[in-house]
Design an enzyme around this catalytic site. Structure first.
Site: not given
Length: 172
Positions: A129-131
């Protein structure tokens, strides 16, 4: 010679996501728009059956029934990039941290820009989850699927699991 991968498209609330991998591991999850769009390579073959479990878990995620993924992944990058990517799932669902905080978490406190670059090279967005990584001033910064997609994912998660309050109150 490029590796033979299977691929399919997953119809998500943010558009058709490209999935690519093998029966052993997922290699790519790419958005339909934004600066990091990928297309299937000519040597890849379309085969949705390879991605049954990935699709099941993505369905659960977008339905608000899954807070973390449990999938075999193939990480293709430098050791530093892999270190950053493997730290991403430790960011709690529905919360955000800054690039600097992520750098601290991997014991590289002066590497926030390098962490940002590694985050941008993540081929397995949503799954890793780079968001959930944002600017120090809580601003949304670059995202391979575009900022509207990043905002959608953060709002989706914060609707299901609001932040605990100590950090990451992006949408107050």
């Amino acid at each position: 010679m490029a590796q033979q991968l299977d691929y399919t498209y997953y119809d998500s609330p943010v558009g058709a996501l490209l999935l690519a991998g093998t029966a052993k591991a997922l290699h790519v999850l790419s958005f339909p728009s934004g600066p990091k769009v990928r297309q299937p390579r000519k040597e890849w073959r379309e085969n949705a059956e390879t991605f049954t479990e990935v699709i099941k878990q993505l369905d659960e995620y977008f339905a608000g029934e899954r807070l973390e993924f449990d999938l075999p992944l193939e990480l293709e990058g430098t050791q530093f990039q892999k270190q950053v990517w493997l730290a991403l799932p430790s960011i709690p669902f529905g919360e955000t941290i800054s690039y600097g905080e992520l750098a601290n978490r991997i014991d590289r406190p002066k590497a926030s820009r390098a962490v940002g670059a590694a985050n941008g090279a993540n081929n397995l967005a949503i799954i890793l989850p780079c968001h959930r990584v944002i600017g120090a001033n809580k601003s949304l910064t670059g995202f391979g699927g575009g900022l509207p997609t990043k905002e959608f994912l953060l709002r989706h998660e914060q609707t299901i699991a609001p932040p605990s309050g100590h950090q990451g109150l992006l949408f107050e």
